[in-house]
Write a protein that holds these residues in place. Structure first.
Motif, PDB file in Angstrom:
ATOM      1  N   LEU A 128      32.985  18.565  22.807  1.00 43.41           N
ATOM      2  CA  LEU A 128      32.582  18.265  21.432  1.00 43.41           C
ATOM      3  C   LEU A 128      33.459  19.011  20.433  1.00 43.41           C
ATOM      4  CD1 LEU A 128      30.335  16.988  19.531  1.00 43.41           C
ATOM      5  CD2 LEU A 128      29.301  19.262  19.602  1.00 43.41           C
ATOM      6  N   THR A 129      33.601  20.329  20.628  1.00 48.48           N
ATOM      7  CA  THR A 129      34.351  21.114  19.642  1.00 48.48           C
ATOM      8  C   THR A 129      35.838  20.788  19.714  1.00 48.48           C
ATOM      9  OG1 THR A 129      34.400  22.958  21.193  1.00 48.48           O
ATOM     10  CG2 THR A 129      32.743  23.043  19.453  1.00 48.48           C
ATOM     11  N   LEU A 130      36.361  20.576  20.927  1.00 43.10           N
ATOM     12  CA  LEU A 130      37.781  20.227  21.051  1.00 43.10           C
ATOM     13  C   LEU A 130      38.045  18.890  20.367  1.00 43.10           C
ATOM     14  CD1 LEU A 130      40.559  20.986  22.353  1.00 43.10           C
ATOM     15  CD2 LEU A 130      39.938  19.459  24.221  1.00 43.10           C
ATOM     16  N   GLY A 131      37.157  17.938  20.631  1.00 42.49           N
ATOM     17  CA  GLY A 131      37.322  16.616  20.040  1.00 42.49           C
ATOM     18  C   GLY A 131      37.280  16.675  18.529  1.00 42.49           C
ATOM     19  N   PHE A 132      36.265  17.335  17.992  1.00 43.53           N
ATOM     20  CA  PHE A 132      36.123  17.375  16.538  1.00 43.53           C
ATOM     21  C   PHE A 132      37.273  18.146  15.890  1.00 43.53           C
ATOM     22  CE2 PHE A 132      34.551  19.280  12.573  1.00 43.53           C
ATOM     23  CZ  PHE A 132      34.328  18.107  11.864  1.00 43.53           C
ATOM     24  N   THR A 133      37.656  19.281  16.507  1.00 41.51           N
ATOM     25  CA  THR A 133      38.733  20.087  15.936  1.00 41.51           C
ATOM     26  C   THR A 133      40.029  19.281  15.855  1.00 41.51           C
ATOM     27  OG1 THR A 133      37.719  22.069  16.842  1.00 41.51           O
ATOM     28  CG2 THR A 133      40.006  22.250  16.187  1.00 41.51           C
ATOM     29  N   LEU A 134      40.362  18.604  16.958  1.00 39.09           N
ATOM     30  CA  LEU A 134      41.607  17.833  16.972  1.00 39.09           C
ATOM     31  C   LEU A 134      41.544  16.647  16.015  1.00 39.09           C
ATOM     32  CD1 LEU A 134      42.591  17.869  20.744  1.00 39.09           C
ATOM     33  CD2 LEU A 134      43.520  19.225  18.866  1.00 39.09           C
ATOM     34  N   PHE A 135      40.363  16.003  15.951  1.00 39.31           N
ATOM     35  CA  PHE A 135      40.198  14.854  15.064  1.00 39.31           C
ATOM     36  C   PHE A 135      40.392  15.277  13.607  1.00 39.31           C
ATOM     37  CE2 PHE A 135      37.088  12.666  12.290  1.00 39.31           C
ATOM     38  CZ  PHE A 135      37.657  11.403  12.278  1.00 39.31           C
ATOM     39  N   TYR A 136      39.687  16.332  13.214  1.00 42.08           N
ATOM     40  CA  TYR A 136      39.719  16.779  11.816  1.00 42.08           C
ATOM     41  C   TYR A 136      41.108  17.307  11.454  1.00 42.08           C
ATOM     42  CZ  TYR A 136      37.706  19.015   7.622  1.00 42.08           C
ATOM     43  OH  TYR A 136      37.406  19.402   6.350  1.00 42.08           O
ATOM     44  N   LEU A 137      41.702  18.074  12.386  1.00 39.73           N
ATOM     45  CA  LEU A 137      43.046  18.607  12.169  1.00 39.73           C
ATOM     46  C   LEU A 137      44.058  17.478  11.970  1.00 39.73           C
ATOM     47  CD1 LEU A 137      44.804  21.283  12.310  1.00 39.73           C
ATOM     48  CD2 LEU A 137      45.160  20.729  14.698  1.00 39.73           C
ATOM     49  N   SER A 138      43.965  16.450  12.806  1.00 36.13           N
ATOM     50  CA  SER A 138      44.904  15.334  12.696  1.00 36.13           C
ATOM     51  C   SER A 138      44.702  14.583  11.391  1.00 36.13           C
ATOM     52  CB  SER A 138      44.713  14.350  13.852  1.00 36.13           C
ATOM     53  OG  SER A 138      44.725  15.040  15.063  1.00 36.13           O
ATOM     54  N   LEU A 139      43.439  14.339  11.077  1.00 39.88           N
ATOM     55  CA  LEU A 139      43.116  13.537   9.902  1.00 39.88           C
ATOM     56  C   LEU A 139      43.557  14.233   8.613  1.00 39.88           C
ATOM     57  CD1 LEU A 139      41.536  10.849   9.568  1.00 39.88           C
ATOM     58  CD2 LEU A 139      39.594  12.244   8.871  1.00 39.88           C
ATOM     59  N   ILE A 140      43.268  15.517   8.501  1.00 41.32           N
ATOM     60  CA  ILE A 140      43.511  16.216   7.240  1.00 41.32           C
ATOM     61  C   ILE A 140      44.933  16.771   7.161  1.00 41.32           C
ATOM     62  CG2 ILE A 140      42.777  18.173   5.805  1.00 41.32           C
ATOM     63  CD1 ILE A 140      40.728  15.993   5.846  1.00 41.32           C
TER      64      ILE A 140
END
Lengths: 309, 283
Positions: free
Chosen positions: B19-31
């Motif tokens: 969960l945290t890896l997924g969200f961190t990478l998603f948010y990092l990529s997006l922003i």
């Protein structure tokens, strides 16, 4: 790991003072040099903001900060911070949990990438969103009115007059970018130092993941989290460069507080500019007070922990 | 063998890795990552000669010189005075020390636009500080010196806050040993204290330098925007953006980004060196 000087260190217990110090004259000279330097660059500027803000009296001050343009700038600044701070807060907790509680390959690269927004100039931070969402950017290419790649979406967006650049969403995005690492940067070293034992014990004793987080982790990190949020908020409300690229600076529509200050200054309304600036200077002072208080709290916590050991 | 197996087959007791890896990478990529990639995508619309011509145009070259020069000297001045401030805060007692210590962080907390208009007013020829320099022929606002003043302001906390913890942690016994062996105070400082603080000082210098390179808000008000003279690189980028010349702005941004990335790498290496240095000192 990149050190960021904003990271707060709980003060260490005072070291006993040296018997073989410098002669009193040298001491006084060094204290003098330090205070003169800090006066020129810190104390005088701080005093000046408030003196100049009140130069035309309290009436003018209150009038300036209650003007419609000023109020709309304040409102927009609050909106941007109210969206950016919680999002970056959730991200910060999430990233800190990931980095502090698990071992995996590429952790150092991830840490560096999280820090990236700190080393990008604010002007470039604004520019990248113009390149993504602006008329000449990616979104402009996809949703171009003449030959859109996604006609339905383009029609819908154009029909609703939905804009990102030179509008509020762009300001929010730029604010999120420049405040991106703040909470994560505070929490990662703190949670790494605290280790995993307490959480692992809670799990073994039958707590669920959420219970472990709410009852064990959160109480341990609350002061660091508070400081990260305060710092993130100060930066979000004060961001100038990035926001000025994406805002378009339409008065009472896309001006934030810092942009409103610039507008007043460019109109040669210096007292007005400083009156509005004093609001942000007050916010900075509150941030520093909270920081000092948090440090005091966490050092008191450390001392009781040391005593009970 | 069994022990080895146990160690390699790690059981994650704590939940939430995916969960945290997924969200961190998603948010990092997006922003961060995808928007940053746009810079390189946009530059690729320029041919190599066009790119080169843009990044070497006279206003740009003048701005590099000013940005690097002013950032370097501001960081240098901060290294010198910041060290004294850190020293005084750690070792001496004086009235108001706690408040002074808290205020060192002001440049982190004060928005750059506020710092900008304040420094511009204070250091103008009729300002509180500028009026003492104007009779000497030293004009600070609307001159290159103004850029230097603004960059000194924003870099100030970096040196103090990196040097301070190291000074606090210094073992007093080392100094006592040196003086009991006959070293005078000056020798103790240069031969014992300074070498231990040097890596932190260098890290702080690099952080202040890196921060100064990208600075915009505090500089524009005091620098006065005179082409070829007081324009820093972010101001040149801004000027191209105001003329809607995104390709040019982006080419200059690429130059700045590459410099920032190199500095970020340098800071990481320095930090690694400082940590190693400290641990060998303590050992």
């Amino acid at each position: 790991m990149t050190p960021v000087a904003t990271t707060f260190h709980p003060p260490r217990p005072a070291v006993h003072h040296r018997t073989n110090g410098e002669p009193p004259l040298v001491r006084r000279a060094l204290i003098g040099v330090a205070l003169v330097f800090l006066s020129l660059f810190l104390f005088l500027p701080l005093i000046f903001v408030f003196t100049e803000a009140l130069a035309k009296g309290v009436g003018f001050y209150l009038h300036t900060i209650r003007e419609p343009d000023a109020l709309s700038a304040i409102r927009l600044t609050f909106i941007a911070a109210a969206i950016a701070v919680p999002l970056n807060c959730v991200f910060g907790v999430c990233a800190a949990w990931l980095i502090a509680k698990f071992d995996f390959r590429g952790k150092n690269i991830l840490l560096t990438l999280i820090d990236l927004p700190f080393s990008v100039s604010p002007v470039i931070a604004g520019l990248i969103y113009v390149l993504v969402f602006g008329a000449q950017g990616w979104m402009g290419l996809w949703l171009n009115a003449d030959n859109p790649k996604f006609p339905a979406l383009a029609n819908w967006l154009n029909g609703h007059d939905f804009k990102i650049i030179f509008a509020v969403p762009g300001i929010v995005l730029a604010t999120i970018f420049v405040t991106f690492p703040f909470v994560a940067r505070e929490l990662i070293p703190l949670m790494q130092a605290q280790g995993r034992n307490e959480e692992e014990a809670a799990r073994v004793l039958g707590a669920s993941g959420w219970q472990t987080f709410w009852r064990v982790t959160l109480p341990n990190i609350k002061w660091g989290l508070l400081y990260g949020v305060i710092l993130c908020n100060a930066r979000a409300m004060g961001e100038f460069g990035a926001v000025s690229v994406v805002s378009g600076k339409i008065r009472s529509q896309t001006n934030t507080i810092p942009l409103h200050i610039e507008a007043l200054y460019d109109d040669y309304n210096f007292t007005g500019a400083f009156a509005v600036a004093s609001l942000l200077a007050l916010l900075a002072l509150v941030t520093l007070v909270v920081k000092t208080w948090v440090e005091y709290k966490s050092s008191a916590l450390q001392e009781t922990a040391a005593k009970s050991e | 063998m069994a022990a080895k197996n146990l160690r390699t087959k790690k059981v994650r007791v704590l939940p939430g890795f995916k969960l945290t890896l997924g969200f961190t990478l998603f948010y990092l990529s997006l922003i961060v990552l995808i928007p940053l990639a746009a810079v390189f995508w946009k530059t690729s619309s320029l041919t190599w000669p066009q790119f080169w011509q843009t990044v070497t145009m006279p206003t740009a070259v003048a701005s590099y010189k000013l940005t690097f020069g002013a950032s370097f000297f501001a960081a240098l001045i901060n290294a010198f005075f910041g060290f004294i401030v850190a020293w005084v805060l750690v070792r001496y007692e004086f009235f108001g020390k706690k408040i002074v210590d808290a205020l060192v962080d002001l440049p982190f907390a004060l928005p750059t636009a506020v710092a900008g208009i304040t420094l511009a007013a204070l250091y103008s020829d009729s300002g509180w500080i500028g009026k003492f320099f104007a009779p000497l022929g030293l004009h600070i606002a609307n001159a290159r010196a103004g850029v230097f003043v603004a960059l000194t302001f924003i870099g100030l906390p970096f040196i103090v806050r990196t040097v301070q913890p190291i000074l606090e942690d210094l073992d007093p016994e080392l100094e006592e040993a040196a003086s009991s062996l006959g070293a005078n105070r000056w020798q103790v400082f240069w031969r014992v204290i300074f070498p231990m603080v040097a890596p932190a000082l260098l890290t702080g210098f690099t952080l202040a330098f890196a921060r100064a390179l990208g600075e915009y808000g505090s500089v524009i008000f005091i620098a006065g925007n005179i082409p070829m003279k007081t324009q820093i690189t972010p101001v040149v980028i801004m000027q191209e953006l105001d003329m809607f010349d995104y390709a040019k702005a982006t080419a200059l941004a690429v130059v700045m980004l590459i410099v920032s990335f190199v500095l970020l790498l340098t800071i990481n290496v320095l930090q690694w060196w400082a940590n190693r240095h400290n641990s060998t000192n303590l050992a």
